[in-house]
Design an enzyme around this catalytic site. Structure first.
Site, PDB file in Angstrom:
ATOM      1  N   LYS A 103       0.850  -1.193   0.000  1.00  2.43           N
ATOM      2  CA  LYS A 103       0.000   0.000   0.000  1.00  2.43           C
ATOM      3  C   LYS A 103       0.881   1.237   0.000  1.00  2.43           C
ATOM      4  CE  LYS A 103      -1.698   2.519   3.064  1.00  2.43           C
ATOM      5  NZ  LYS A 103      -2.248   2.993   4.337  1.00  2.43           N
TER       6      LYS A 103
HETATM    7  C1  5RP Z   1      -4.335   3.061   8.772  1.00  6.71           C
HETATM    8  C2  5RP Z   1      -4.317   2.460   7.448  1.00  6.71           C
HETATM    9  C3  5RP Z   1      -5.527   2.658   6.613  1.00  6.71           C
HETATM   10  O1  5RP Z   1      -6.142   1.431   6.495  1.00  6.71           O
HETATM   11  C4  5RP Z   1      -5.175   3.216   5.266  1.00  6.71           C
HETATM   12  O2  5RP Z   1      -4.428   4.403   5.439  1.00  6.71           O
HETATM   13  C5  5RP Z   1      -6.352   3.485   4.390  1.00  6.71           C
HETATM   14  O3  5RP Z   1      -7.217   4.394   4.984  1.00  6.71           O
HETATM   15  P1  5RP Z   1      -7.421   5.891   4.471  1.00  6.71           P
HETATM   16  O4  5RP Z   1      -7.962   5.800   3.079  1.00  6.71           O
HETATM   17  O5  5RP Z   1      -8.402   6.504   5.431  1.00  6.71           O
HETATM   18  O6  5RP Z   1      -6.071   6.576   4.462  1.00  6.71           O
HETATM   19  O7  5RP Z   1      -3.396   1.809   7.057  1.00  6.71           O
HETATM   20  O8  5RP Z   1      -3.053   3.048   9.262  1.00  6.71           O
END
Ligand code: 5RP
Length: 296
Positions: free
Chosen positions: A202
């Site tokens: 991610k």
């Molecule tokens: C929290 C995370 C979240 O799951 C990720 O950041 C996605 O959420 P958002 O779209 O609200 O940023 O990893 O640490």
């Protein structure tokens, strides 16, 4: 009695070679069957992409806006998500097992927002991941953070544990408050995670050079939504990300903090799975939002 082996009655199709299918996800062709099967539950094999609904924020910041009552605000969104990213506490207490969605389990934690966030440790046992039938384990990696090495080692330990049982690891690149969010940083962070074994990563989307981030990362990248922004802007971000090589979104606040979360997640789906343009997806968002308001 076993079937008598009478050759004339059997069809061996000797003239047709057996199909050997490739795997649809970037860099995942050499994974074992169980890993591939789990990745194919997270990512839709038709589009090659995923809409992950992220609502794990409570693991470090408690009842985040929009997540105060997950039973009320998140359950209605589940039918529209491919994958749910959440903690085991919420999974067991609120999510029906019959929801039958791919689960990506938050597997690291420790510090709250009141402390140094990068000092996380692995916060779930592999046995529990198996018990919960998860499709992947998510671990925060703080490249450039105070506890960079500890977080990287958390990831490699999870990769090793998951590899024993066929469970992929999602490396979540976490950006500290004072760190640059640019393509150069995300090339470094995502590539390091992939080189050290993460099965997918991610990242955040960046306006300049995001295609270089996806190009040099050998495994799929999904983008986080980040802070709530206007719906059209969030749809543009998701569109640009997938058009520039992302394999989907891991989106939380821009869905569950939207004026109409069910409309928003469907608009995001249109962008991610159907390559819908942001303007058309925004029209869809408004149509669905108005319909929801009328039916109240
Ligand atoms: C929290 C995370 C979240 O799951 C990720 O950041 C996605 O959420 P958002 O779209 O609200 O940023 O990893 O640490």
């Amino acid at each position: 009695m076993p079937e008598a082996d009478v050759k004339e009655l059997k069809s061996f199709y000797t003239e047709i070679p057996q199909k050997t299918e490739g795997f649809f996800l970037k860099g995942c062709g050499s994974l074992d069957w169980g890993m591939k099967n789990r990745m194919a539950r997270i990512f839709n094999p038709l589009s090659g992409r995923t809409v992950m609904l992220a609502f794990d924020h409570g693991y470090f910041q408690g009842p985040t806006t929009g997540l105060e009552r997950i039973d009320i605000t998140i359950l209605p969104l589940i039918p529209y998500a491919d994958t749910l990213m959440l903690t085991r506490g919420i999974l067991r207490s609120i999510i029906p097992a019959s929801a039958n969605k791919a689960i990506v389990l938050r597997a690291s934690g420790g510090p709250s927002i009141l402390k140094e966030m990068s000092e996380e440790e692995i916060a779930v046992d592999i046995d529990d991941c198996i018990r919960l039938n998860v499709c992947a384990m998510a671990v925060q990696v703080f490249i450039g953070g105070e506890f960079e090495k500890q977080s990287v080692m958390n990831m490699t330990k999870l990769v090793d544990l998951g590899t024993r049982y066929g469970i992929p690891t999602l490396a979540v690149t976490a950006v500290g408050k004072d760190m640059a969010r640019d393509a150069r940083y995300f090339r470094l962070a995502t590539r390091m995670c992939a080189e050290l074994g993460a099965h997918y990563i991610k990242s955040y989307y960046v306006e300049e050079g995001f295609e270089t981030v996806t190009a040099c990362c050998p495994v799929p990248i999904v983008v986080a939504g980040g802070k709530k922004i206007p719906e059209l802007d969030a749809l543009k971000m998701a569109y640009n990300a997938v058009q520039q090589g992302a394999s989907g979104v891991d989106m939380g606040r821009n869905i569950f903090q939207s004026d109409s979360p069910t409309a928003m997640i469907q608009a995001v789906r249109a962008v991610v799975h159907d390559n819908e343009t942001p303007d058309k997806a925004y029209d869809l968002y408004n149509t669905l939002k108005n319909r929801n308001e009328k039916s109240r």
